[in-house]
Design a protein around this motif. Structure first.
Motif, PDB file in Angstrom:
ATOM      1  N   GLU A 197      16.723  29.254 -34.817  1.00 25.80           N
ATOM      2  CA  GLU A 197      16.363  30.562 -34.773  1.00 25.80           C
ATOM      3  C   GLU A 197      15.041  30.646 -36.014  1.00 25.80           C
ATOM      4  O   GLU A 197      15.264  30.353 -37.103  1.00 25.80           O
TER       5      GLU A 197
ATOM      6  N   GLN B  82      13.007  32.869 -37.985  1.00 26.51           N
ATOM      7  CA  GLN B  82      12.928  34.255 -37.962  1.00 26.51           C
ATOM      8  C   GLN B  82      11.696  34.656 -39.072  1.00 26.51           C
ATOM      9  O   GLN B  82      11.721  34.232 -40.199  1.00 26.51           O
TER      10      GLN B  82
ATOM     11  N   TRP C 107      19.034  28.352 -38.613  1.00 24.42           N
ATOM     12  CA  TRP C 107      17.942  29.631 -39.199  1.00 24.42           C
ATOM     13  C   TRP C 107      16.627  28.719 -40.100  1.00 24.42           C
ATOM     14  O   TRP C 107      16.867  28.114 -41.002  1.00 24.42           O
TER      15      TRP C 107
END
Ligand SMILES: [Zn+2]
Length: 371
Positions: free
Chosen positions: A110, A112, A137
């Motif tokens: 991810e 982000q 992440w």
């Protein structure tokens, strides 16, 4: 979005050096969203990197528009992972609406960029873990602010913190403009906003996937600086806040004490300090006030419930809790043995007491922070 299917169900991914040519070729062929099956258009302008966009915006799998930064980072990371592993762009998971940017094996990447709430971050993380998928992440938001020799981490940035021996707390960020990762490691809070950290930049070509933990040399944490920053923190609290309302200062004044002259062992850094967003002086003061009626962990949990102490959610380092910080503090006190617990009588006395504390216990405190 960077992936779409044609009428035959064949996937097209717009990433890598040929993405633009591919996008131009695909313009004439109808493409669809792999999730909602709605028609998508190829966008290949000069500002944004080539991508697909829904004709109508009724798709709930893709939150559009994605920022140019998010699209660019996703394309880079996809290329990076594809060099050594099989990766699917914007993969579809068997059930549910969650759709990782990139899926490789059981790792969901991810990238982000936009700020999301701690609850959403935690929810997505748990959703992956539940399915046996490890979320990976990578922070892609605005650059981490530096202040002198410290860094300033926002609440959102703190969600990305992981803990690993011997890096301590670390954070991985990627910058599509610089084509590289910045790793902040050995992150230790000095005040509720400032942290010390070691920082490294690694070009994406030189980074392995999954990234290796690199063991760095000794960190440069200084207890002397920590005490100085504690004083400045007190200055700011007393200057900007109506300190009569603040339970910490209220209790100090009620006991006829001066917040600047508290014993040195109230307000020490411990390994899991990051799990508590309040200054160690605050929560450790409460620990002392309630000892031995309550254990350190009980006091901290009770004060969090009362709203006197602020907890920092760490969804990627969930083993590091506020209770753990409290226990580490208790152990540290035991290690230091019987030490003076009376307040200093003046600022001169305080500085003298701090200096002898550092001389006697500085190494014990600092060596227990990470290693
Ligand atoms: Zn769609």
């Amino acid at each position: 979005m960077l992936s779409a299917v044609n009428a035959q169900g064949e996937y097209a991914v717009l990433a890598g050096p040929e993405a633009k040519q591919l996008a131009i070729r695909l313009k004439a062929i109808p493409h669809f969203c792999p999730q909602c099956r709605g028609p998508v258009l190829v966008k290949a302008g000069n500002i944004n990197i080539p991508h697909f966009a829904h004709v109508s915006s009724s798709c709930n799998s893709f939150s559009e528009p994605e920022s140019p930064r998010h699209l660019a980072g996703k394309a880079d990371l996809f290329q990076w992972i594809s060099k050594t592993a099989k990766a699917s762009m914007e993969a579809r998971l068997p059930e549910g609406r969650q759709r990782p940017d990139i899926l490789t094996g059981n790792i969901a990447v991810e990238f982000q960029c936009s700020t999301i709430s701690a609850a959403l971050f935690k929810g997505r993380t748990e959703n992956y873990t539940k399915r046996g998928i490890t979320p990976f992440w990578i922070y892609g938001g605005k650059p981490i602010e530096r202040k002198g020799k410290y860094i300033k981490l926002t609440s959102f940035q703190r969600l990305f913190l992981r803990y690993r021996f011997p890096l301590g707390f670390y954070l991985l960020s990627y910058c599509p403009e610089l084509k590289g990762f910045t790793i902040y490691e050995q992150i230790i809070p000095v005040t509720p906003t400032l942290c010390t950290a070691e920082r490294r930049f690694i070009h994406i070509k030189n980074m392995s996937f999954p990234p290796d933990a690199v063991i760095k040399g000794k960190h440069s944490f200084s207890l002397n600086d920590f005490f100085d920053e504690k004083r400045k923190w007190l200055d700011r609290q007393l200057y900007f806040q109506n300190n009569c309302q603040h339970p910490f200062f209220k209790e100090i004044y009620a006991a006829g004490r001066n917040p600047y002259l508290l014993p040195e062992q109230i307000g020490l850094p411990v390994r899991s300090s990051m799990a508590i967003r309040s200054h160690p002086a605050e929560w450790q003061f409460y620990v002392w006030a309630e000892w031995p009626k309550r254990s350190a962990a009980e006091t901290v949990r009770r004060r969090i419930k009362l709203g006197h102490v602020k907890e920092q959610p760490l969804p990627l380092a969930s083993g590091r809790t506020a209770e753990m910080a409290a226990n580490e503090y208790e152990t540290l006190l035991q290690m230091m043995g019987n030490i003076r617990s009376t307040d200093s009588t003046s600022m001169v006395d305080k500085l003298h007491n701090e200096a002898s504390f550092i001389q006697k216990f500085g190494e014990t405190v600092v060596n227990r922070l990470i290693f």
